[in-house]
Design an enzyme around this catalytic site. Structure first.
Site, PDB file in Angstrom:
ATOM      1  N   ALA A   1      34.495  -1.952  53.622  1.00 45.24           N
ATOM      2  CA  ALA A   1      36.239  -1.923  52.911  1.00 45.24           C
ATOM      3  C   ALA A   1      35.906  -2.287  51.788  1.00 45.24           C
ATOM      4  O   ALA A   1      35.747  -4.151  51.699  1.00 45.24           O
ATOM      5  CB  ALA A   1      36.508  -2.037  54.303  1.00 45.24           C
ATOM      6  N   GLY A   2      35.577  -1.580  50.631  1.00 46.80           N
ATOM      7  CA  GLY A   2      35.623  -2.436  49.508  1.00 46.80           C
ATOM      8  C   GLY A   2      36.830  -1.244  48.811  1.00 46.80           C
ATOM      9  O   GLY A   2      38.175  -2.074  49.214  1.00 46.80           O
TER      10      GLY A   2
ATOM     11  N   GLU B   1      37.109  -5.639  41.436  1.00 44.93           N
ATOM     12  CA  GLU B   1      38.388  -4.998  41.371  1.00 44.93           C
ATOM     13  C   GLU B   1      38.487  -4.002  41.434  1.00 44.93           C
ATOM     14  O   GLU B   1      39.977  -3.366  40.633  1.00 44.93           O
ATOM     15  CB  GLU B   1      39.383  -6.141  40.558  1.00 44.93           C
ATOM     16  CG  GLU B   1      38.788  -7.701  40.402  1.00 44.93           C
ATOM     17  CD  GLU B   1      39.428  -8.185  39.629  1.00 44.93           C
ATOM     18  OE1 GLU B   1      41.314  -8.112  39.438  1.00 44.93           O
ATOM     19  OE2 GLU B   1      39.503  -9.173  39.256  1.00 44.93           O
TER      20      GLU B   1
ATOM     21  N   GLY C   1      18.645  -2.209  18.387  1.00 47.54           N
ATOM     22  CA  GLY C   1      17.963  -2.139  18.830  1.00 47.54           C
ATOM     23  C   GLY C   1      16.430  -2.428  18.984  1.00 47.54           C
ATOM     24  O   GLY C   1      17.486  -3.502  19.783  1.00 47.54           O
TER      25      GLY C   1
END
Lengths: 388, 267, 382
Positions: free
Chosen positions: A130-131, A364, A340
């Site tokens: 559950a994110g 978030e 670079g």
């Protein structure tokens, strides 16, 4: 229309910039290398009121509102994304949830020490499955007399291991789902049963800790229910909205630093007998950076103004997070290209900025979720609900 | 104990490029800051205030309306009050006139136990306002002070003395000019920054408030223009590394860019 | 037109894949974390012919054609990018030039050691003031009797502290010249090892030449022909970078597909989400386009045609693909992708190097455009 900052904000920015240049920047590479939280910076920031910028002075805050808070995040973002994350998770979502939905007693008891920086805050939402899908949380809270008993495991909790106060989302009625079944609790981390599992080993923001928080029969007094019982989902959505605007501000700072470093390096580095600043390939990269930065700055501070003046801001806040993190990514990625091999080297800070920045597209609420939030807000007026 | 800190606002040197070859100063970014010397004086005053129960710190500054910002920053740092000395008649002020005005302001405040100023300002760098003010008010003075304590109506100071230090004690009231390197200024607290503009006032005192006759404010010096030292020619050193290193050290010392004898006095 | 692999190619591909999957892949995380080149693994690879990929069969090498060599690098990159790059530098930038330009004596002295694991090769071209600008080299080679004395500094020398033989480019009286310099040559010092964002298993060092004495017999090719030798070697090597980019992209896609099937959000595997499967589709399309490009360039090389421009095109497109694909595949992982326990975190950092090493993308753009305009009779300058 007036786009100038009021003078108190100008002075505040100057103070914060000096603070960041002398106190935060020198530590950026150190805390990355040593993989530790900059406690010394937090202590110094607390003395200046920087741990409670958006909150009113009557709650121990600085009284800077969202605009002031975005200035802080922008300036921190210029020098160290780890420190931005530590202070951001503490202020922007940890303490913010209590400020937005706390009772007067809760604010006096918890917000005041958080805003003064004598206590550290965190925000406990994410779980293994559950994110982005907040409704799928498994942590439970069961009533037992005057207490609730919390059980479950939260992961990826920024500041989890250094926090004194965590706002935890738990299921109080599985039958009601996200709206009605989830409640927010203020949990003191020295409560028996609260412990820290593993700490994550991350690509970047290694100066901020990401912890697994285990709750085993943690007893929380019923006065610590934050917001309305069963309305935890709304509480954290409100806090996350505000947090997303300031997250965009942190990205703005990171992008500015990338642009400034690119300008300086392009002037100094010679190839084919001339500075690479004379090459159109470089012009185009820095011109795109500058244009995107200006657009982001306008978006961030307009959103902050919407929040400070109490206007609707959900779409704009999501846009700040989405656009901000992608602008920051493109800017630091171009900066790495302009530098670079030096950009790829850990002797210089560009690669650190590149690693650190990458999380802003994820945490978030991933950028994919932000797009869904924005689209949902666009279709809602037509009575259409978007399935997730 | 009442401490008065006359501060100066200067153009931020970080926003200026001096082109000797073009005989021009380019202002890339017109931003004004509190002079670093003045900031050190504020810091010294605030430290003394923190050590005792009964003390007030008052910042004053002579300048145009924008100087208000410097005074509000002084309030944010911790000063109890701030006054802007501003009047069309003050615009041409040179050192002698500035001394008159500042002295008048100190008198209007009812005098001071201690006046703290920076050793010298970052722009004109004359280093005179402290001594002149002491003279005008009849106060004792100590310059270039590195450490400062106040006890029993006297200021105990440590100042540079040749290659060492001397302790000098003076009776209050006194003027003390401080060495900026000894008093690195504090950052203002964020909440005080907000309040400095939202809650607190900086009164403006002009000729009438200070009982000064505009006619008495004639400067002794007039500004006639500026001249630039010739551009530096690059110098090339050749030879074996040891000799070259010695020559470079000598050259840098002559240009006062380094001080291999030790100490940073005067820098 | 026939895109099928020959039986030989199939056999090699399977052999490479077996070794890479069983031996190299499990080591990737450790190589990155310890920042140590996998010396034992490289030794094991000797028996599989990885060190002698381009050495003809009659000299007991693997005798791979260019296309099969690309398959080898691709498989290596799928397993670990650092290992792939070490072997790419060795084969493309040292063994190949020696085969093409070496005298019999030079081949007698070095080829066996290079092919069978006694000597790893390294390529020393870049200098502090000359990165993409090869013509600005400042390292000098002064003739001194039968020898040359080399003086100067080389930076970003991949394989540096691991190498036994360096192909060094220096300015001799007749122009830039290539030299084979042994590791224990007096006057040569292998110095500072770079700390890098990714590719942490590849030692990347500064070399100091303080009047290092190199016999004339170790000059590769004629005096003044150095840049041509370097250019030829870089053509093959750039195509190799494209193959490494392909392998890296494939691995990233593989990791993301696996993750998106296992990770449940909103009640279903995230693979069911359009946002996710669109990313996967784009990655797959880019990967297959890149594969065709490499196949074509390798066919040009194997049929003895000029493939320089296509090497640049493949390198430009390949490194960009690898970066974009790893970026998106990390995004598919969400927060997990940012954690070091997931391979995508490492691949994202590793692949970012490909847009910089062996000529930045900007240099490739110039080279490609130069060829385009040359066909129209216009000379453009960098």
């Amino acid at each position: 229309m007036d786009f100038s900052f009021p003078k108190e904000y100008q002075l505040f920015r100057r103070m914060v910039r000096e603070f960041c240049e002398s106190e935060v920047k020198p530590l950026a590479k150190v805390i990355d290398r040593e993989h530790r939280v900059p406690h010394e910076t937090i202590r110094k920031a607390a003395k200046l009121g920087l741990m409670g910028v958006p909150f009113p002075q009557k709650y121990g805050g600085m009284g800077g509102g969202e605009i002031g808070y975005c200035i802080l995040m922008e300036e921190l973002g210029r020098v160290c994304t780890s420190t931005t994350t530590v202070i951001g998770a503490h202020t922007g979502i940890g303490a913010m949830a209590i400020y937005l939905d706390g009772t007067e007693e809760q604010k006096q008891k918890y917000l005041v020490p958080l805003a003064q920086g004598t206590a550290i805050g965190a925000f406990g939402l994410t779980e293994a499955q559950a994110g982005s899908d907040a409704a799928a949380i498994k942590t439970t809270a069961v009533r037992d007399g005057n207490h609730y008993v919390l059980n479950g495991t939260k992961i990826f909790i920024t500041n989890g291991d250094i926090a004194d106060i965590i706002t935890i989302m738990a299921v109080t009625d599985p039958s009601l789902g996200a709206y009605g079944g989830i409640t927010a609790f203020i949990v003191e981390t020295d409560t028996p049963g609260f412990s820290i599992g593993s700490l994550e080993n991350k690509m970047g923001i290694r100066g901020s800790s990401t912890a697994e928080c285990v709750l085993q029969d943690v007893r929380v007094p019923k006065e610590n229910v934050l917001g309305q019982f069963g309305a935890g989902f709304l509480t954290f959505m409100k806090a996350l909205d505000v947090g997303r605007a300031s997250l965009g501000a942190g990205c703005l700072g990171g992008a500015e630093a990338a642009l400034e470093a690119s300008i300086q390096w392009a002037r100094a580095r010679e190839q084919f007998g001339v500075p690479i600043a004379t090459k159109q390939a470089v012009h185009f990269m820095i011109a795109d950076m500058a244009a995107e930065i200006e657009a982001l700055r306008a978006l961030v501070y307009r959103t902050a103004w919407l929040i400070d003046t109490g206007q609707p801001h959900i779409l704009e806040a999501s846009a700040c997070k989405l656009f901000g993190s992608e602008v920051a990514h493109r800017c630091i990625n171009r900066a790495l290209q302009i530098h670079g091999a030096l950009g790829y080297s850990r002797d210089y800070w560009i690669e650190l900025g590149w690693r650190d920045q990458r999380i802003t597209e994820i945490y978030e609420g991933t950028n994919e979720i932000q797009r869904i939030v924005i689209a949902a807000n666009l279709f809602r007026p037509y009575g259409m609900r978007i399935p997730t | 104990m009442r401490m008065v800190i006359p501060i100066k606002q200067i153009l931020d040197p970080a926003g200026i490029t001096v082109r000797r070859d073009k005989e021009r100063i380019f202002i890339n970014r017109e931003e004004y800051i509190i002079d670093p010397g003045s900031k050190a004086a504020l810091e010294a005053a605030l430290r003394l205030k923190e050590e005792r129960d009964q003390a007030e710190t008052i910042a004053i500054s002579l300048g145009p309306a924008r100087t208000d910002d410097a005074l509000r920053e002084a309030l944010a740092m911790g000063c109890d009050a701030a006054y802007l000395l501003s009047d069309p008649a003050f615009e041409e002020a040179d050192l002698s006139v500035a001394t008159l005005i500042l002295a008048a302001a100190v008198r209007k405040l009812g005098g001071a136990d201690l006046i703290l100023v920076g050793r010298q300002s970052g722009d004109t760098g004359a280093g005179q306002i402290g001594p002149r003010l002491a003279e005008a008010l009849g106060y004792a003075q100590v310059t270039d002070v590195y450490a400062l304590a106040v006890e029993n109506g006297a200021a105990r100071t440590t100042r540079r003395w040749g290659k060492g230090y001397a302790t000098v004690q003076v009776q209050l009231p006194a003027v003390v000019t401080v060495a900026p390197e000894a008093f690195p200024p504090r950052y203002p607290h964020g909440a005080r920054i907000m309040n400095a503009y939202r809650e607190w006032n900086v009164p403006v005192w002009g000729c009438a408030d200070l009982n000064l006759e505009p006619s008495s404010l004639t400067p002794l010096l007039t500004f006639r223009g500026e001249s630039f030292p010739p551009p530096l020619e690059p110098e090339r050193f050749r030879g074996n590394p040891t000799t070259v290193a010695q020559e470079v050290i000598t050259a840098l010392t002559l240009h006062k860019l380094i001080n291999p004898g030790g100490g940073s006095h005067g820098l | 037109m026939d895109f099928r692999l020959s039986e030989d190619q199939l056999m090699f591909k399977k052999m490479f894949a077996d070794f890479c999957t069983n031996e190299v892949r499990p080591r990737g995380e450790q190589i990155d974390q310890t920042e140590q080149p996998p010396v034992d693994l490289l030794q094991k690879a000797v028996d599989q012919g990885f060190w002698a990929a381009l050495v003809p069969e009659e000299m007991d090498g693997a005798g791979l054609d260019t296309y099969t060599y690309m398959l080898m690098l691709e498989e290596l990159a799928r397993a670990d990018l650092s290992t792939a790059l070490i072997l790419s530098v060795h084969n493309s930038l040292v063994v190949k030039p020696l085969l093409d330009h070496g005298t019999d004596d030079q081949k007698d002295r070095y080829l066996e050691a290079l092919a069978f694991g006694q000597m790893l090769g390294a390529f020393a071209l870049t200098e502090p003031a000359a990165g993409s600008d090869g013509g600005a080299l400042q390292t000098t080679a002064m003739p001194d009797g039968e020898d040359y004395l080399l003086k100067g500094t080389k930076i970003w020398v991949s394989n540096g502290e691991l190498a036994g033989l360096f192909l060094v480019f220096a300015r001799a009286p007749e122009g830039i010249t290539a030299f084979l310099v042994e590791r224990d040559t007096p006057g040569l010092k292998v110095g500072y090892r770079e700390k890098t964002l990714g590719l942490r298993g590849v030692p990347c060092n500064t070399l100091y030449f303080d009047l290092a004495r190199v016999p004339q017999a170790n000059r590769l090719g004629r005096e003044g022909h150095g840049l041509k030798i370097a250019q030829q070697a870089l053509d093959l090597s750039r195509l190799g970078i494209a193959a490494i980019a392909l392998g890296g992209s494939e691995r990233a896609l593989e990791e993301a597909v696996k993750f998106s099937i296992e990770h449940i959000q909103f009640g279903t595997p995230i693979a069911q989400k359009q946002a996710i499967y669109d990313y996967i589709a784009d990655a797959k399309a880019q990967i297959e386009a890149l594969r065709c490009l490499i196949t074509y360039a390798a066919w040009l090389a194997d049929s003895q045609q000029n493939f320089g421009q296509y090497a640049s095109i493949a390198k430009l497109f390949g490194s960009r693909t690898a970066y974009q694909v790893t970026h998106k595949m990390l995004q598919v992982h969400g927060g997990y992708g940012y954690m070091k326990e997931y391979a995508i975190e490492r691949y994202y950092r590793d692949c970012r190097a490909l847009e910089i090493i062996e000529g930045t993308s900007q240099i490739q753009q110039f080279l490609i455009a130069r060829d385009v305009y040359q066909a129209e009779g216009l000379k453009i300058r960098p």
